[in-house]
Design an enzyme around this catalytic site. Structure first.
Site, PDB file in Angstrom:
ATOM      1  N   GLU C 212       0.856  -1.185   0.000  1.00 48.30           N
ATOM      2  CA  GLU C 212       0.000   0.000   0.000  1.00 48.30           C
ATOM      3  C   GLU C 212       0.887   1.229   0.000  1.00 48.30           C
ATOM      4  O   GLU C 212       2.067   1.138   0.322  1.00 48.30           O
ATOM      5  CB  GLU C 212      -0.791   0.038   1.323  1.00 48.30           C
ATOM      6  CG  GLU C 212      -2.232  -0.310   1.226  1.00 48.30           C
ATOM      7  CD  GLU C 212      -2.874  -0.218   2.590  1.00 48.30           C
ATOM      8  OE1 GLU C 212      -2.953   0.883   3.123  1.00 48.30           O
ATOM      9  OE2 GLU C 212      -3.264  -1.280   3.117  1.00 48.30           O
ATOM     10  N   HIS C 251      -6.250   3.775   6.414  1.00 45.56           N
ATOM     11  CA  HIS C 251      -5.236   3.572   7.444  1.00 45.56           C
ATOM     12  C   HIS C 251      -4.431   4.822   7.741  1.00 45.56           C
ATOM     13  O   HIS C 251      -4.076   5.559   6.832  1.00 45.56           O
ATOM     14  CB  HIS C 251      -4.228   2.515   6.995  1.00 45.56           C
ATOM     15  CG  HIS C 251      -4.847   1.191   6.762  1.00 45.56           C
ATOM     16  ND1 HIS C 251      -4.287   0.269   5.920  1.00 45.56           N
ATOM     17  CD2 HIS C 251      -5.966   0.636   7.234  1.00 45.56           C
ATOM     18  CE1 HIS C 251      -5.049  -0.799   5.907  1.00 45.56           C
ATOM     19  NE2 HIS C 251      -6.077  -0.608   6.703  1.00 45.56           N
TER      20      HIS C 251
END
Lengths: 295, 374, 295, 374
Positions: C212, C251
């Site tokens: 990510e 996140h």
């Protein structure tokens, strides 16, 4: 030979520009100690006794190889100074400050154990190998106390140490290395942790410990003897034999709790492993002689 | 610095540890109001720092106003001369626990000790049934972890109803210990009430004097009690303990002073006071002598073996003190160390006969004390 | 073979009596995982799925030999549970909780490193060696995702992992061991730290990492390949390639700061060491095939 | 949770870090009083969370009441619609420093970064002169040690006059970072005034949402701003970001949502909003749909691959939402995972045509968005 310091030990002095730092650095050097540099934040570029001063230990280590750090800073700042030396990778540190907060002494010992470093102090005069090298504030000019010889001395006290070593010298002995582990309740290095060094030192023929009521350091010495890891003659003198129970006399370390740590307990533990306990300072020298220890 | 029970409990309460409902009073006139707030039955507890208050009759359980008044009159009266009395609600006790936090010097950790058998003589328990005192060490940087508190509580055999509450109290004790730079935080007894609450029945808290600079909340209010000599010594930072014997000690270095104490007793002598003016106090000889003279004694014995604490400086102070205070009793000196010769010359010039051997000095002091008595 | 867990791994479950603990313990066992006991304070004496429950890990270890701890406790209590397992000497821990405070995750990783232990998580589904053993909350019943095979998979994501592994399976591959290092900014174990295990595992023919934007874990993988310590084929899929700079998407770990941690940076680092980066999930399977990886 | 500058500065000040004298105002009527307290020259600073306030004209330096009024009118006016304005004393600046505390995830430590060149574009400095940003890591249990703060200050070349004060500010920053469970504490610029004082010129503080349960001081007052959809999403704990494109995302899992975002842009589409209802929010499909519908978009794209977040539960929520909210735009679903078959049956029963391949779903959504535009 000796333990902890000798003529080759290169010493960095933290707080070297202060009054105490200046005074004792000079005496350390006059005794033969290799003081290579000093550290005082804000004073980089200055010199003390011809030794260069740096802002930080890290900066000093970029210019010097250092084996040990001598800490002359006030008790409130001692933890930070010791941790700085340890973080920089120095494995031997002596700190003499009297009045380090208890919880700071715990952290100092904890970090020293974690780093595999040996920190001596606080609340001590330091470490001296008479006529060779010294880290701390020993009045090595008092010859009837700091005479070179074959007796390793470990102590929790200041004035009492002089009292006892004078009695050792009186009987014709001298000191190989004297380590003042210090009078704090949590000394960074404990008696028993130094025994292996004295055992390995050929020039140490016997060890004298100068203990006190409180704590369990003397009992740990007995355990080490029991385990066979220390086999040389050992004589102990312990202050506080007649101290009233439960009283706090002087050091916070000298609190008797729960029947443990009394001088009677310590004497029992030491005598059980055939160590010798002197009743009076003068007996220490006499006992060494009686045991046939070679000067 | 030892705190009084009521001071310790105030700190406990501020940190979320329950304490019984209570009022502190300083004289009889405040009794009635206090009783009105606290109710009956209640406990009158003299606020003194010495141990064994129960056996000494300084803790009194009362059921009626008349009983309370009688007890308070006795405690404030001429026999006990108690300055502060804590009037505390009596708690319905299901169980009494012992819990203390201190330092494990060898491991360099905080140490929590808990026993399910509190209230009794814990020292006897420690000797006779050490297995009944559970111990766990914790990192002073982390505090007592919840799993450690839970572990000790279940190991002690507490059931689920009490365990979480008790574990929380233990965690708070460790937190307070760390926050206050304490040497000792002891709660004995720690009550489990019939309602399952955890309540501090007593409180012993010793704060590290070396950390006073960062524990600024302890102002003069928290100072230790004592007589005039003790208070003066405390104010000067001079270690001092009063005894009831003949020889006033004025020595330098805790180890040396303790050793001199031992030698006096070995010689059949007795000690009037312990006073240690070494280290940073070595220049305070005048003040030290002044404090010594306030304690009844037959002879003053001065023993030093100073290094940084220079012999000549100490001798100067002693001479100065003698000139100013004109002591009414003999003085024996055994002053050695840095600049010992100068010290000796000075003392001799002022009519003293300096000695240089500790044992010899002790013997002389004991002999002088006996002479004065006979 | 596999990494981290296999059929012989004896697992202790912390929080086994809770709803989640019960549910997933059963699935772990149904997949072959050796769950030997559970821990929930206050529940000693109970059993869950015929396994005994203890108050504490320490108590459990007095009755069982344990290789790994599976932590099913709420995020607020996770740090304490993991530290309890580590303090008891357990060297493998999986924790799946989503929502562990950042500073707690730092302490967890710090303690794991200090202990030489491997903690996986949090904010993950855990670790699965398909058809052999599982620690965590993997829906192993979804066969088109959790098929046994030769591809090691490491991932920071949940749903995206299913998306990608489905594409691996679509091309006829399966998974040796899948490790969800988790989506937290500070995962207790980082991608690069697992590469040596995959390198040593004969049944892993290639590794897929599902990364990510944010952080530097993918860059560390590139460094490890560069150093020659990992030599098997490696394919990466990275989410957030088109993410607007400076936005915080999902996140907390996915914050782009100072031009570091962008997917473009990660792709550059990985391609520089001849790792392969898939643009779409489907390409992952295709690339493995193209590289001639044996199923 | 990002705090506003004035909120961060209040916390700095409470923790002993100096801030300029200032007043917060919420409308023009409060301007005069604020100016009377703060004086001239001063700075009017719009309290918005976006970066680049200086370039956007949201920070205005003024020397007179007239200038101040003009600037305040503009900022409170219809163009900017600023809700809160900080009126801050202008400081006599000798130097501007950059200082930030965050986490080093690899080392598992706190990380302090300091540069003697603050106030500028620190990201550019980080790329072009990384050596000018000094870094030191510290144990989150210990905090920044004084020697570390001293070390970095001298390494940066500061002289003795400033170094102790600056080192203290750095230690306080680390303390506050730890105490507040912060993700980031940044002061840029940190002023050294002509008098040698260290004053926070700005303040960026992000608090870890996962630690809100133990950071109770951050009540509603501290909540993030945004439009209605953003506020609702925040209140529900649903990650949400608003963009200006065509496709409303309603996906599960941050990684998957981000990937869908990537794939849309690859296909030439644009995104109206990012919304992630995975993990603990998987039962909140109705609320998620409601939020999505508040954002103008041409199509809503739902992609999930749930495990614990069961497909059937999510499908149920979606069907429920459609029934209740009657969306005015097409919906594309790609729902897979646990109980996928049940989910499929349910969606089909309500007239939807579920897809099972993400790429296919993305292509369809992009095509529908283009249709709606043309």
């Amino acid at each position: 030979m000796s333990i902890f310091i000798d003529a080759t030990t290169r010493v960095l002095v933290q707080g070297m520009t202060g009054q105490e730092g200046r005074f004792w650095s000079e005496h350390m050097m006059s005794l033969g100690t290799q003081v290579v540099c000093g550290v005082t934040p804000g004073k980089a570029g200055e010199t003390v006794h011809d030794r260069p001063i740096y802002h930080t230990v890290e900066q000093a280590l970029r210019h010097h190889t250092v084996d040990a750090a001598m800490v002359f800073v006030p008790p409130r700042l001692t933890k930070d100074a010791v941790l700085e030396a340890l973080a920089a990778g120095i494995k031997k540190v002596v700190t003499i400050a009297d009045g380090i907060p208890l919880h700071d002494t715990v952290i100092i010992r904890q970090k020293a154990l974690e780093c595999g470093a040996r920190v001596i102090g606080g609340n001590t005069s330091g470490v001296i190998t008479p006529e060779v090298a010294m880290m701390g504030s020993f009045p090595h000019w008092i010859e009837r106390v700091y005479k070179k010889g074959t007796i390793g001395v470990m102590t929790r006290s200041g004035s009492l140490t002089n009292e006892v070593t004078a009695m050792i010298v009186e009987q014709g002995y001298g000191v190989s290395t004297l380590v003042g582990v210090g009078g704090d309740p949590v000394p960074a290095t404990r008696f028993a942790e130094l025994l292996a060094d004295y055992q390995a030192d050929d020039d140490t023929h016997a060890v004298v410990i100068i203990g006190e009521l409180g704590g369990t350091m003397e009992e740990e010495v007995a355990d080490t003897i029991q385990s066979g890891r220390f086999t040389k003659p050992l004589v102990a003198f312990l202050g506080g034999r007649n101290a009233p129970k439960g009283q706090k006399m002087g050091h916070a370390g000298a609190i008797i709790t729960g029947g443990k740590g009394s001088v009677a307990d310590k004497i029992k533990a030491l005598e059980a492993v055939d160590a010798h306990v002197a009743k009076r300072p003068r007996e220490v020298g006499l006992l060494l002689k009686q045991l046939g220890v070679k000067p | 610095m030892k705190l009084h029970e009521y001071q310790a409990k105030t700190l406990f309460s501020e940190h979320g540890i329950l304490i019984p409902n209570s009022r502190l009073i300083v004289d009889l006139t405040e009794l009635e109001d206090a009783l009105a707030v606290v109710g009956f039955p209640c406990v009158l507890k003299a606020q003194v720092l010495s141990g064994g208050r129960g056996k000494a009759g300084l803790i009194v359980f009362v059921r009626t106003p008349a009983e309370a008044r009688e007890a308070a009159e006795r405690l404030f009266g001429p026999t006990h001369r108690i300055g502060r009395l804590l009037i505390e609600q009596a708690v319905d006790i299901a169980q009494e626990i012992y819990a203390a936090v201190t330092i494990d010097a060898t491991l360099a950790k905080g140490l929590l000790m808990v026993s399910a058998e509190g209230g009794v003589d814990i020292e006897t328990l420690a000797v006779e049934h050490p297995e009944k005192i559970h111990r766990v060490t914790f990192d002073l940087r982390d505090g007592l972890a919840p799993y450690q508190a839970t572990g000790i509580v279940y190991a002690l055999g507490f059931d689920k109803n009490v365990s979480r509450t008790l574990a929380n109290v233990l965690i708070k004790m460790a937190e307070l210990f760390m926050r206050l730079d304490a040497e000792l935080l002891e709660i004995n007894p720690l009550f489990i009430t019939t309602e399952g609450k955890i309540v501090a029945g007593d409180g012993k808290l010793i704060i590290d004097d070396n950390a006073r600079f960062r524990q600024v909340e302890f102002d003069e209010e928290f100072l230790e009690e004592g007589d005039e000599a003790a208070r003066e010594a405390h104010a000067e930072g001079i270690p001092f303990i009063r005894f009831t014997g003949d020889i006033g000690l004025m020595c330098a270095g805790a180890g040396l002073t303790t050793t001199v104490y031992d030698l006096i007793l070995d010689e059949g002598g007795t000690v009037a006071n312990y006073l240690e003016f070494g280290g940073p106090n070595y220049k305070k000889a005048v003040k030290a002598m002044e404090i010594c003279l306030k304690v009844p004694s037959k002879v003053i014995l001065i023993v030093t073996f100073g290094t940084i604490a220079r012999a000549d400086v100490m001798a100067e102070g002693i001479v100065d003190a003698i000139k100013r205070l004109k002591p009414d009793r003999p003085i024996v000196t055994c002053i050695r160390g840095t600049n010992e010769q100068e010290a000796t010359t000075l003392l001799e010039a002022h009519g003293l006969t300096p000695l240089f051997d500790t044992e010899e000095a002790v013997k002389k002091a004991v002999a002088l004390a006996k002479e004065a008595t006979s």
